[in-house]
Design a protein around this motif. Structure first.
Motif, mmCIF file in Angstrom:
data_model
loop_
_atom_site.group_PDB
_atom_site.id
_atom_site.type_symbol
_atom_site.label_atom_id
_atom_site.label_comp_id
_atom_site.label_asym_id
_atom_site.label_seq_id
_atom_site.Cartn_x
_atom_site.Cartn_y
_atom_site.Cartn_z
ATOM 1 N N PHE A 66 -5.677 -2.933 -2.486
ATOM 2 C CA PHE A 66 -6.927 -3.122 -1.766
ATOM 3 C C PHE A 66 -7.510 -1.762 -1.413
ATOM 4 N N SER A 67 -8.806 -1.679 -1.409
ATOM 5 C CA SER A 67 -9.509 -0.552 -0.811
ATOM 6 C C SER A 67 -9.905 -1.037 0.579
ATOM 7 N N HIS A 68 -9.647 -0.227 1.611
ATOM 8 C CA HIS A 68 -9.933 -0.717 2.963
ATOM 9 C C HIS A 68 -10.231 0.404 3.947
ATOM 10 N N VAL A 107 -13.672 -3.728 9.905
ATOM 11 C CA VAL A 107 -12.831 -3.259 8.799
ATOM 12 C C VAL A 107 -13.370 -3.847 7.504
ATOM 13 N N LYS A 108 -13.670 -2.984 6.569
ATOM 14 C CA LYS A 108 -14.133 -3.411 5.246
ATOM 15 C C LYS A 108 -12.941 -3.317 4.292
ATOM 16 N N TYR A 109 -12.770 -4.331 3.468
ATOM 17 C CA TYR A 109 -11.722 -4.259 2.448
ATOM 18 C C TYR A 109 -12.135 -5.036 1.214
ATOM 19 N N LYS A 110 -11.580 -4.612 0.086
ATOM 20 C CA LYS A 110 -11.885 -5.252 -1.190
ATOM 21 C C LYS A 110 -10.639 -5.211 -2.051
ATOM 22 N N LYS A 111 -10.324 -6.338 -2.653
ATOM 23 C CA LYS A 111 -9.182 -6.423 -3.566
ATOM 24 C C LYS A 111 -9.568 -5.766 -4.887
ATOM 25 N N ILE A 112 -8.759 -4.789 -5.296
ATOM 26 C CA ILE A 112 -9.032 -4.060 -6.529
ATOM 27 C C ILE A 112 -8.161 -4.580 -7.672
ATOM 28 N N ARG A 119 3.124 1.174 30.662
ATOM 29 C CA ARG A 119 1.955 0.585 30.006
ATOM 30 C C ARG A 119 2.352 -0.011 28.649
ATOM 31 N N LEU A 120 3.352 0.590 27.987
ATOM 32 C CA LEU A 120 3.795 0.068 26.698
ATOM 33 C C LEU A 120 4.407 -1.323 26.856
ATOM 34 N N LYS A 121 5.007 -1.599 28.007
ATOM 35 C CA LYS A 121 5.559 -2.931 28.278
ATOM 36 C C LYS A 121 4.453 -3.984 28.367
ATOM 37 N N GLU A 122 3.231 -3.533 28.644
ATOM 38 C CA GLU A 122 2.070 -4.422 28.768
ATOM 39 C C GLU A 122 1.214 -4.407 27.498
ATOM 40 N N THR A 123 1.760 -3.857 26.416
ATOM 41 C CA THR A 123 0.986 -3.637 25.190
ATOM 42 C C THR A 123 1.704 -4.230 23.983
ATOM 43 N N THR A 124 0.926 -4.788 23.060
ATOM 44 C CA THR A 124 1.459 -5.252 21.785
ATOM 45 C C THR A 124 0.799 -4.435 20.683
ATOM 46 N N MET A 125 1.623 -3.873 19.822
ATOM 47 C CA MET A 125 1.160 -3.097 18.675
ATOM 48 C C MET A 125 1.092 -4.076 17.503
ATOM 49 N N VAL A 126 -0.125 -4.411 17.069
ATOM 50 C CA VAL A 126 -0.336 -5.492 16.114
ATOM 51 C C VAL A 126 -0.728 -4.952 14.743
ATOM 52 N N MET A 127 0.038 -5.357 13.731
ATOM 53 C CA MET A 127 -0.255 -5.034 12.340
ATOM 54 C C MET A 127 -0.699 -6.335 11.667
ATOM 55 N N VAL A 128 -1.922 -6.366 11.160
ATOM 56 C CA VAL A 128 -2.470 -7.566 10.538
ATOM 57 C C VAL A 128 -2.580 -7.334 9.036
ATOM 58 N N SER A 129 -2.011 -8.221 8.255
ATOM 59 C CA SER A 129 -2.048 -8.089 6.799
ATOM 60 C C SER A 129 -3.383 -8.560 6.238
ATOM 61 N N ILE A 130 -3.926 -7.737 5.332
ATOM 62 C CA ILE A 130 -5.125 -8.150 4.595
ATOM 63 C C ILE A 130 -4.729 -8.790 3.262
ATOM 64 N N ASP A 131 -3.421 -8.918 3.028
ATOM 65 C CA ASP A 131 -2.905 -9.487 1.784
ATOM 66 C C ASP A 131 -1.969 -10.664 2.084
ATOM 67 N N PRO A 132 -2.517 -11.767 2.614
ATOM 68 C CA PRO A 132 -1.653 -12.888 2.995
ATOM 69 C C PRO A 132 -0.928 -13.551 1.832
ATOM 70 N N GLU A 133 -1.440 -13.401 0.620
ATOM 71 C CA GLU A 133 -0.758 -13.989 -0.533
ATOM 72 C C GLU A 133 0.610 -13.354 -0.767
ATOM 73 N N ASN A 134 0.702 -12.049 -0.619
ATOM 74 C CA ASN A 134 1.942 -11.329 -0.887
ATOM 75 C C ASN A 134 2.736 -11.002 0.376
ATOM 76 N N ASP A 135 2.051 -10.836 1.496
ATOM 77 C CA ASP A 135 2.726 -10.464 2.742
ATOM 78 C C ASP A 135 3.190 -11.714 3.495
ATOM 79 N N CYS A 166 0.841 -1.199 0.000
ATOM 80 C CA CYS A 166 0.000 0.000 0.000
ATOM 81 C C CYS A 166 0.879 1.253 0.000
ATOM 82 N N LYS A 167 0.519 2.201 -0.834
ATOM 83 C CA LYS A 167 1.272 3.462 -0.930
ATOM 84 C C LYS A 167 0.438 4.658 -0.484
#
Length: 189
Positions: free
Chosen positions: A154-156, A144-149, A90-106, A68-69
């Motif tokens: 993706f539009s998301h 979260v709504k997403y669609k492969k264009i 509090r940051l030590k008790e926190t996980t910042m999670v990035m989830v890919s909507i493009d598992p084929e490429n990511d 994504c650009k």
């Protein structure tokens, strides 16, 4: 003497009602937890896990794709700003999670390189990918709504979600994110 008995039984009744209410709230929380999803995930190191493996930490979660650009770089920037504004303890008790909507490429290797390029490697950062069905299920939970264009576009939706240590959603920020408000939600957990 009669008043003492009445007072004694009133106190016992009050505590028993409070205990029942607490048990009901805990049962309700378990039914609304993201940790109930039994999907399998893979992190940027290729390690297999389930969302319940993240239990015990607060989660700040966003769905992106690495090619994504447009919106995703802004979401990554927002996540970095949120992390900066979360109290150190509090940051030590926190996980910042990035989830890919493009598992084929990511792939894990792509996610790892993306983390490195964006200076978000190591704690508290976690990148996840899964099969299409599991990604769609999580997207539905997060609204979260997403669609492969095209094959790589993706539009998301642009939504950052905060979960407490039991996996209950406590805040969502959509569109232009106020990092301070999101961090405050985490700091109050």
């Amino acid at each position: 003497m009669k008043n003492i008995f009445i007072l004694f039984f009133s106190v016992i009744f009050l505590f028993s009602c409070k205990k029942t209410e607490t048990a009901e709230n805990e049962k309700k929380a378990l039914n609304e937890s993201i940790f109930l999803l039994d999907s399998k995930w893979e992190n940027q190191d290729g390690k297999q896990l389930q969302l319940k493996d993240l239990k015990g930490k607060n989660l700040v979660m966003v769905m992106i794709f690495t090619s994504c650009k447009t919106a995703c770089p802004l979401l990554v920037s927002d996540m970095k700003q949120v992390a900066k504004k979360i109290d150190k303890d509090r940051l030590k008790e926190t996980t910042m999670v990035m989830v890919s909507i493009d598992p084929e490429n990511d792939t894990p290797a792509v996610l790892k390189e993306y983390a490195k390029q964006n200076n978000i490697s190591g704690e508290p950062w976690l990148f996840l990918r899964s099969d299409k069905e599991s990604v769609r299920e999580l997207a539905n939970v997060l609204a979260v709504k997403y669609k492969k264009i095209s094959p790589i576009v993706f539009s998301h939706s642009n939504i950052i979600t905060v979960f407490n240590k039991q996996g209950e959603m406590v805040k969502q920020a959509e569109g232009v994110v106020n990092a301070g408000e999101v961090a405050q939600a985490v700091n109050q957990l």
